[in-house]
Design an enzyme around this catalytic site. Structure first.
Site, short mmCIF file in Angstrom:
data_model
loop_
_atom_site.label_atom_id
_atom_site.label_comp_id
_atom_site.label_asym_id
_atom_site.label_seq_id
_atom_site.Cartn_x
_atom_site.Cartn_y
_atom_site.Cartn_z
N ARG A 268 0.86 -1.19 0.00
CA ARG A 268 0.00 0.00 0.00
C ARG A 268 0.90 1.23 0.00
NH1 ARG A 268 -4.24 -0.44 4.79
NH2 ARG A 268 -4.92 1.59 4.01
N HIS A 269 0.34 2.38 -0.35
CA HIS A 269 1.03 3.66 -0.21
C HIS A 269 1.34 3.89 1.27
CE1 HIS A 269 -2.80 4.96 1.40
NE2 HIS A 269 -3.34 4.30 0.39
N ASN A 275 -5.75 8.86 5.60
CA ASN A 275 -5.60 7.71 6.53
C ASN A 275 -5.54 8.24 7.95
OD1 ASN A 275 -3.28 5.95 4.38
ND2 ASN A 275 -5.44 5.52 4.70
N ARG A 321 -1.05 9.57 -3.53
CA ARG A 321 -0.40 8.86 -2.43
C ARG A 321 0.44 7.67 -2.89
NH1 ARG A 321 -5.98 8.41 -2.32
NH2 ARG A 321 -7.01 6.44 -1.79
N GLU A 354 -7.96 3.33 -6.14
CA GLU A 354 -8.74 2.70 -5.07
C GLU A 354 -10.23 2.62 -5.45
OE1 GLU A 354 -9.12 0.62 -3.04
OE2 GLU A 354 -8.53 1.24 -1.03
N HIS A 420 -3.54 0.31 -3.39
CA HIS A 420 -4.45 0.64 -2.28
C HIS A 420 -5.01 -0.65 -1.68
CE1 HIS A 420 -4.52 4.79 -3.88
NE2 HIS A 420 -4.36 4.17 -5.03
O1 F6P Z 1 -9.16 3.34 4.36
C1 F6P Z 1 -8.29 3.26 3.27
C2 F6P Z 1 -8.99 2.75 2.04
O2 F6P Z 1 -8.02 2.56 1.02
C3 F6P Z 1 -10.13 3.65 1.50
O3 F6P Z 1 -9.72 4.67 0.65
C4 F6P Z 1 -11.03 2.65 0.84
O4 F6P Z 1 -12.36 3.12 0.65
C5 F6P Z 1 -10.96 1.50 1.80
O5 F6P Z 1 -9.62 1.48 2.30
C6 F6P Z 1 -11.26 0.15 1.19
O6 F6P Z 1 -11.42 -0.79 2.22
P1 F6P Z 1 -12.88 -1.31 2.62
O7 F6P Z 1 -13.38 -1.96 1.37
O8 F6P Z 1 -12.63 -2.27 3.74
O9 F6P Z 1 -13.76 -0.16 3.02
#
Ligand code: F6P
Length: 490
Positions: A268-269, A275, A321, A354, A420
């Site tokens: 990941r970044h 975050n 990021r 992402e 991501h």
């Molecule tokens: O929280 C970091 C992140 O990369 C968000 O930008 C993204 O919406 C999320 O994680 C994805 O994870 P999940 O599907 O568990 O919400």
């Protein structure tokens, strides 16, 4: 319900949600519907893929990879019917090469029984409902025209047309490659477990020799059938009568498959401003702590990848990021095999961005739950299929990663992917086919910050080492604290 957050942008969440309702200016807006049949791979015709080729030519590898690819990225319920497994079950695993001798009537009879049993099960699978059986893979040598005609005769009546039986032949003319393949995949099989490796290799070569006597490769004589022939791990590929969307994707996927060793590094970044404040999505920059990770990552890459393997690639998403996380990695121009080569030349992919949280982009999970508990509960119930209003579902992301997978399979160099959480869950789930059983598991895979996952693909899946490169993680107040997990995802 209107929260402080909703008013911040001047548009309330409920307005955003109904933004595309018809109006005099746009009387027929495009509706974004929840995932349907197309996302579950249950549209289109049923297919049977029949492998062709001598033993130790990577047929089982291709069959297993196709199974994973079609079920993950096309949602197509796919099953492999491996005739060797039927043989081990019906006649035991310890059979020596003469069992495969065509002049041995008992062996011929026993092997026929095995292929008949496998084909009967395959027929049941492919005749069941679309949501149970869409693509069946018959993994056997199928190396004579008579044998292939038998498959056509048995299967044509239950398929739409005979072009829905696709033969996939793997040819390998390189003796060293074959020997490596035998050592890598056959010696660990139950057939040879109690044998000295060299004796086992010699026996396996005799087994191949029996098949060679009768082998009829796919050629112009088979023009009326649908087939794909791949020679020496994709160096040459011949397609014959490949029609339709899924067959086209299968041909492209098979064309890119090879077993040359390479490493895939996933990370990941570094920690982003979002975050830190626990907001999802967005396009924020790295925090000071994230910057620390970018520096640590570059040092690790220079020492652990580039010293021995300057032939390596760097892929990021198009979001700040990930690009910032890769920015300390060197991109020297060097000469490799007489050609100029830019080490880790960065390549940005939109497909690696992402998952898009739509109207909830830039909110925390707590804010989403408070603003719209119904949507929040829907995602919790079906994280794979849930589509954020005006945004994406994990299933949508699977679709856009299809091209990335073809490209990743094609690569012969090591690849470092900085992306991501949501994206890496899918890539990791796909690659770890020995551990992650189906795509429902992907949205829940843990991908912590500050960690690099080193994946080494092999014939039956992948191994994965996780290394935490920065032992500390910045807390929400920006203070450095002992390495802590991410905020729990929902
Ligand atoms: O929280 C970091 C992140 O990369 C968000 O930008 C993204 O919406 C999320 O994680 C994805 O994870 P999940 O599907 O568990 O919400």
């Amino acid at each position: 319900m209107s929260t402080e957050r909703e008013e911040m942008g001047g548009t309330t969440l409920s307005q955003k949600k109904t933004f595309m309702e018809s109006s005099s200016q746009n009387p027929k807006p495009q509706e974004v519907l929840p995932p349907g049949d197309a996302d579950h791979g249950t549209q289109g015709d049923k297919l049977v893929i029949a492998m062709v080729g001598l033993p130790a030519r990577g047929k089982t590898y291709i069959a297993n990879k196709l199974q994973r690819y079609l079920s993950f990225f096309h949602g197509a319920p796919t099953q492999v019917f491996n005739v060797g497994n039927y043989r081990r079950k019906m006649f035991g695993s310890c059979v020596e090469h003469d069992f495969f001798d065509h002049s041995n009537p008992e062996g011929v009879k026993a092997r026929r029984e095995c292929s008949h049993a496998a084909l009967e099960d395959l027929k049941k699978f492919i005749s069941s409902g679309m949501e149970k059986g869409r693509v069946a893979i018959f993994d056997a040598t199928n190396n004579t025209r008579t044998r292939r005609q038998w498959l056509i005769d048995e299967l044509s009546p239950i398929l739409q047309s005979k072009s829905h039986i696709i033969f996939v032949e793997s040819v390998c003319e390189d003796e060293n490659m074959v020997e490596n393949n035998i050592r890598a995949t056959k010696l660990s099989m139950p057939d040879y477990q109690s044998m000295e490796p060299d004796v086992a290799v010699a026996d396996f070569k005799k087994r191949i020799a029996h098949y060679m006597q009768h082998y009829e490769p796919l050629s112009d004589q088979d023009k009326e059938y649908s087939w794909i022939k791949t020679v020496n791990g994709g160096q040459q590929v011949v397609l014959n009568k490949i029609f339709g969307y899924l067959p086209g994707r299968i041909a492209s996927f098979v064309m890119n498959l090879h077993t040359s060793p390479k490493m895939i590094y996933l990370t990941r970044h570094g920690q982003s401003e979002y975050n830190l404040t626990q907001k999802i999505g967005g396009d924020s920059s790295l925090t000071a702590h994230g910057e620390e990770y970018a520096t640590a990552l570059a040092a690790w890459v220079h020492k652990n990848i580039l010293v021995d393997n300057p032939r390596a690639r760097l892929w990021t998403s198009t979001l700040k990021r990930t690009i910032e996380t890769g920015k300390h990695i060197r991109h020297d121009e060097i000469m490799l095999d007489g050609q100029p080569w830019i080490v880790m030349r960065p390549r940005e992919w939109h497909a690696l961005d992402e998952i898009h949280a739509g109207i909830f982009d830039g909110m925390t999970y707590a804010e989403i739950e408070a603003a719209d508990p119904e949507e929040f509960a829907m995602r919790k119930k079906d994280k794979l299929g849930y589509r954020y209003p005006r945004g994406e579902s994990y299933l949508d992301v699977f679709q856009r990663l299809d091209t990335i997978i073809h490209e990743l399979e094609r690569q012969r160099d090591h690849v470092l992917i900085i992306a991501h959480q949501g994206i890496l869950r899918i890539l990791l789930g796909y690659l770890m086919w020995n551990e992650v059983k189906d795509r429902e598991e992907c949205p829940h895979i843990s991908i912590p910050l500050n960690t690099i996952k080193c994946l080494k693909p092999h014939a039956y899946g992948c191994t994965c080492d996780s290394l935490c490169l920065l032992k500390k993680e910045a807390g929400p107040d920006g203070q450095t604290e002992p390495c802590a997990p991410d905020p729990p995802s929902h």
